[in-house]
Design a protein around this motif. Structure first.
Motif, PDB file in Angstrom:
ATOM      1  N   UNK A   1       1.082  -1.595   0.222  1.00 46.24           N
ATOM      2  CA  UNK A   1       0.191   0.115  -0.226  1.00 46.24           C
ATOM      3  C   UNK A   1       1.019   1.398   0.309  1.00 46.24           C
ATOM      4  N   UNK A   2       0.130   2.427  -0.852  1.00 46.00           N
ATOM      5  CA  UNK A   2       1.209   3.447  -1.131  1.00 46.00           C
ATOM      6  C   UNK A   2       1.231   4.178   0.067  1.00 46.00           C
ATOM      7  N   UNK A   3       1.823   5.445   0.669  1.00 45.29           N
ATOM      8  CA  UNK A   3       2.103   6.302   1.546  1.00 45.29           C
ATOM      9  C   UNK A   3       0.683   6.969   1.378  1.00 45.29           C
ATOM     10  N   UNK A   4       0.574   7.553   0.130  1.00 46.32           N
ATOM     11  CA  UNK A   4      -1.321   8.281  -1.003  1.00 46.32           C
ATOM     12  C   UNK A   4      -2.533   6.925  -0.014  1.00 46.32           C
ATOM     13  N   UNK A   5      -2.639   5.877  -0.732  1.00 48.68           N
ATOM     14  CA  UNK A   5      -3.233   4.783  -0.209  1.00 48.68           C
ATOM     15  C   UNK A   5      -3.760   5.128   1.433  1.00 48.68           C
ATOM     16  N   UNK A   6      -2.797   4.511   2.036  1.00 50.48           N
ATOM     17  CA  UNK A   6      -2.193   5.187   3.940  1.00 50.48           C
ATOM     18  C   UNK A   6      -3.334   6.406   3.883  1.00 50.48           C
ATOM     19  N   UNK A   8      -5.127   7.853   2.578  1.00 56.51           N
ATOM     20  CA  UNK A   8      -6.919   7.755   1.469  1.00 56.51           C
ATOM     21  C   UNK A   8      -8.010   7.229   2.820  1.00 56.51           C
ATOM     22  N   UNK A   9      -7.532   6.371   3.747  1.00 55.76           N
ATOM     23  CA  UNK A   9      -7.803   5.388   4.508  1.00 55.76           C
ATOM     24  C   UNK A   9      -8.761   6.300   5.666  1.00 55.76           C
ATOM     25  N   UNK A  10      -7.407   7.350   5.920  1.00 61.53           N
ATOM     26  CA  UNK A  10      -8.059   7.698   6.968  1.00 61.53           C
ATOM     27  C   UNK A  10      -9.136   9.443   7.094  1.00 61.53           C
ATOM     28  N   UNK A  11      -9.742   9.969   5.525  1.00 61.48           N
ATOM     29  CA  UNK A  11     -10.205  11.274   5.061  1.00 61.48           C
ATOM     30  C   UNK A  11     -11.331  10.951   6.088  1.00 61.48           C
ATOM     31  N   UNK A  12     -12.097   9.580   5.853  1.00 59.18           N
ATOM     32  CA  UNK A  12     -13.565   9.496   6.455  1.00 59.18           C
ATOM     33  C   UNK A  12     -13.626   9.535   8.326  1.00 59.18           C
ATOM     34  N   UNK A  13     -12.502   8.706   9.022  1.00 57.33           N
ATOM     35  CA  UNK A  13     -12.376   9.520  10.327  1.00 57.33           C
ATOM     36  C   UNK A  13     -12.420  11.373  10.657  1.00 57.33           C
ATOM     37  N   UNK A  14     -10.981  11.385   9.540  1.00 52.14           N
ATOM     38  CA  UNK A  14     -10.518  12.679  10.515  1.00 52.14           C
ATOM     39  C   UNK A  14     -12.081  13.756   9.901  1.00 52.14           C
ATOM     40  N   UNK A  15     -12.739  13.316   8.855  1.00 49.59           N
ATOM     41  CA  UNK A  15     -14.041  14.314   8.809  1.00 49.59           C
ATOM     42  C   UNK A  15     -15.278  14.023   9.874  1.00 49.59           C
ATOM     43  N   UNK A  16     -14.711  13.533  10.201  1.00 46.72           N
ATOM     44  CA  UNK A  16     -15.330  12.505  11.968  1.00 46.72           C
ATOM     45  C   UNK A  16     -15.244  13.398  13.245  1.00 46.72           C
ATOM     46  N   UNK A  17     -13.529  14.186  13.191  1.00 49.87           N
ATOM     47  CA  UNK A  17     -12.318  14.061  14.173  1.00 49.87           C
ATOM     48  C   UNK A  17     -12.515  12.789  15.112  1.00 49.87           C
ATOM     49  N   UNK A  18     -12.485  11.772  14.141  1.00 51.67           N
ATOM     50  CA  UNK A  18     -12.086  10.800  15.201  1.00 51.67           C
ATOM     51  C   UNK A  18     -10.472  10.474  15.191  1.00 51.67           C
ATOM     52  N   UNK A  19      -9.890  10.795  14.614  1.00 53.69           N
ATOM     53  CA  UNK A  19      -8.793  10.311  14.205  1.00 53.69           C
ATOM     54  C   UNK A  19      -7.822  10.915  15.571  1.00 53.69           C
ATOM     55  N   UNK A  20      -6.990   9.709  16.164  1.00 50.88           N
ATOM     56  CA  UNK A  20      -5.976   9.926  17.210  1.00 50.88           C
ATOM     57  C   UNK A  20      -5.050  11.560  16.123  1.00 50.88           C
ATOM     58  N   UNK A  21      -4.325  11.734  17.490  1.00 47.12           N
ATOM     59  CA  UNK A  21      -3.289  12.583  17.242  1.00 47.12           C
ATOM     60  C   UNK A  21      -2.366  12.522  16.209  1.00 47.12           C
ATOM     61  N   UNK A  22      -1.683  11.084  16.582  1.00 46.72           N
ATOM     62  CA  UNK A  22      -0.635  11.006  14.928  1.00 46.72           C
ATOM     63  C   UNK A  22      -1.035  10.862  14.355  1.00 46.72           C
ATOM     64  N   UNK A  23      -2.464  10.522  13.398  1.00 44.75           N
ATOM     65  CA  UNK A  23      -2.737   9.610  12.795  1.00 44.75           C
ATOM     66  C   UNK A  23      -2.864  11.345  11.932  1.00 44.75           C
ATOM     67  N   UNK A  38      -7.049  13.436  -2.023  1.00 51.67           N
ATOM     68  CA  UNK A  38      -7.170  13.488  -0.624  1.00 51.67           C
ATOM     69  C   UNK A  38      -8.252  14.886  -0.170  1.00 51.67           C
ATOM     70  N   UNK A  39      -8.083  16.094  -1.216  1.00 52.64           N
ATOM     71  CA  UNK A  39      -8.751  17.382  -0.748  1.00 52.64           C
ATOM     72  C   UNK A  39     -10.256  16.265  -1.461  1.00 52.64           C
ATOM     73  N   UNK A  40     -10.572  16.414  -2.639  1.00 51.48           N
ATOM     74  CA  UNK A  40     -11.530  16.075  -2.846  1.00 51.48           C
ATOM     75  C   UNK A  40     -12.483  15.224  -2.229  1.00 51.48           C
ATOM     76  N   UNK A  41     -11.567  13.495  -1.673  1.00 49.43           N
ATOM     77  CA  UNK A  41     -12.541  13.084  -0.440  1.00 49.43           C
ATOM     78  C   UNK A  41     -12.803  13.336   0.639  1.00 49.43           C
TER      79      UNK A  41
END
Lengths: 264, 196
Positions: A1-6, A8-23, A38-41
């Motif tokens: 999995x590329x860095x970009x794909x990684x 991309x998998x965080x976008x939904x949780x980021x929009x919810x405000x659910x990501x931990x600090x490091x992510x 990623x900006x569009x997503x």
């Protein structure tokens, strides 16, 4: 999995405000690089997250909140107008010149102003008539809807018996698709800052009462409550109940039911 | 170009909201009244769900609508429809109210600094469903998830909890919680995308 794909998998949780600090920090650093995908997503994920608001159980704010808010807004609007007019004041000596100019131009502008006022008056009347027509249409639609529920053979009618035998009973009609209709007369007004609230009592053992509409009787003690879209289906509901609750309603009943009617 | 692709063709409802917000800039009280009557129920339901207390919820709803009245220019129709923007604003306000000073608070406060930026744009499949149908579809789609997955999504959205906090509360592996939340939202997206 590329860095970009990684990322991309965080976008939904980021929009919810659910990501931990490091992510979160890592994703923000990636977004700062200007990754268009990623900006569009993220834009889409934020919109998607906002749709979760519709999971909240239906609830209505009190009429008092509306009145309080509108009073504040009207006060601020009138203050803004008077402040704008005071900002427009000019030194006294200029008034003489302005007055002279006004005399010269008064006659020609007067006609234009009169015409403008007439147009505004016509527009206001048209808007008022439109509002009245919409109100009447809404009342007519509601009356048709209620009549349909009452007349339809698939509707189930049942009484709601009062806890206090001195109180009148209510009549409930539940149409499996069109909703619940509760009526009654000579119903006393609840106490100050209190409201009546309808509850759906589920059949499931241990199931919590489902909050529904809050309402007051009218000045003649008449009650007409319409629940267009009950959150529970009839087959899963044991009874309807009505309690008195603080203004704005409650998520759980806080008092003994004043009326109860068995659905099945 | 990007916004042109993402912004749906204006439905009458979306256009009406944008027009009403524009009228707020001229301090039009009747426009405010209409916006309140159109959207106060969903805003109040959301805030009440987060705060679980009717009187506090009404305070926050009042705060949200006063902010709309005083700072209507912060909403930009070109960046997305009004209702998601308003709901995002209301959620942030309610969560701010809910939180004590903590790491969690700092994270969400950062997000609430710029409501315009976080409102989000709908994808092109968005069909401007009316509120009732939209609520039915969202409830049905999320209700179809397994109960723990639904719970995780609700904890993130309504309680503002992070992946780690949810994993601890549900006693589930962190990776599982991450997958639940992402896959749940993707299922919601697919469901909203499907023909009704």
């Amino acid at each position: 999995m590329s860095d970009h794909d990684q990322f991309r998998e965080l976008i939904e949780a980021y929009a919810l405000g659910a990501l931990d600090e490091q992510d979160r920090a890592a994703l923000e650093a990636h977004l700062a690089t200007g990754c268009a995908e990623c900006s569009n997503a993220l834009q889409e994920a934020r919109w998607l997250a906002s749709q979760l608001a519709y999971l909240a159980p239906p609830a209505e704010p009190s009429d008092m909140l509306r009145a309080r808010l509108l009073q504040k807004v009207r006060t601020e609007a009138s203050t803004a107008k008077s402040s704008a007019s005071s900002r427009g004041s000019v030194p006294y000596w200029l008034w003489a010149g302005a007055a002279a100019l006004l005399v010269v131009t008064f006659y020609s502008t007067w006609n234009a102003r009169r015409l403008q006022m007439e147009i505004e008056a016509v527009n206001e009347r048209a808007a008022a008539e439109l509002r009245q027509r919409q109100q009447l249409q809404q009342q007519l639609d509601a009356a048709k809807h209620q009549a349909h529920i009452l007349m339809d053979p698939t509707s189930k009618k049942f009484p709601m018996w009062p806890h206090d035998t001195q109180m009148p009973r209510l009549e409930a009609t539940w149409h499996p698709e069109m909703g619940i209709f509760v009526t009654g007369e000579k119903i006393p007004m609840p106490g100050s800052h209190r409201v009546l609230q309808l509850w759906l009592i589920p059949k499931a053992p241990g199931g919590k009462p489902m909050p529904s509409r809050t309402f007051w009787p009218d000045a003649q003690g008449k009650v007409v409550v319409m629940v267009d879209n009950p959150p529970e289906v009839m087959a899963e509901t044991k009874a309807l109940a009505i309690t008195e609750e603080p203004a704005g309603g409650s998520l759980q009943p806080t008092s003994t039911p004043m009326w109860v009617g068995g659905v099945s | 170009m990007f916004l042109a692709v993402l912004t749906p063709k204006d439905s009458p409802e979306v256009s009406l909201d944008a027009t009403l917000v524009n009228r707020l800039l001229q301090r039009d009280v009747s426009a405010f009244e209409q916006l309140y009557d159109r959207h106060s129920r969903i805003v109040y339901a959301l805030v009440l769900r987060i705060l679980q207390q009717a009187s506090t919820a009404e305070e926050v709803v009042q705060d949200v609508f006063l902010q709309l009245w005083r700072n209507a220019a912060r909403y930009q129709a070109a960046r997305g429809p009004f209702v998601p923007w308003l709901l995002t604003l209301a959620r942030n306000r309610a969560l701010d109210h809910l939180r004590l000073k903590s790491e969690r608070q700092r994270r969400l406060e950062d997000q609430s600094e710029e409501p315009i930026a976080i409102a989000g744009a709908p994808p092109e499949y968005e069909k401007a469903l009316d509120e009732k149908r939209r609520a039915e579809r969202v409830r049905a789609l999320i209700g179809a998830l397994n109960p723990q997955q639904k719970k995780a999504i609700e904890m993130a959205y309504f309680e503002g909890l992070s992946h780690t906090e949810i994993a601890e509360a549900l006693k589930e592996p962190l990776g599982t919680v991450k997958s639940w939340i992402r896959n749940g939202l993707l299922r919601l997206k697919e469901g909203l995308q499907a023909p009704s």
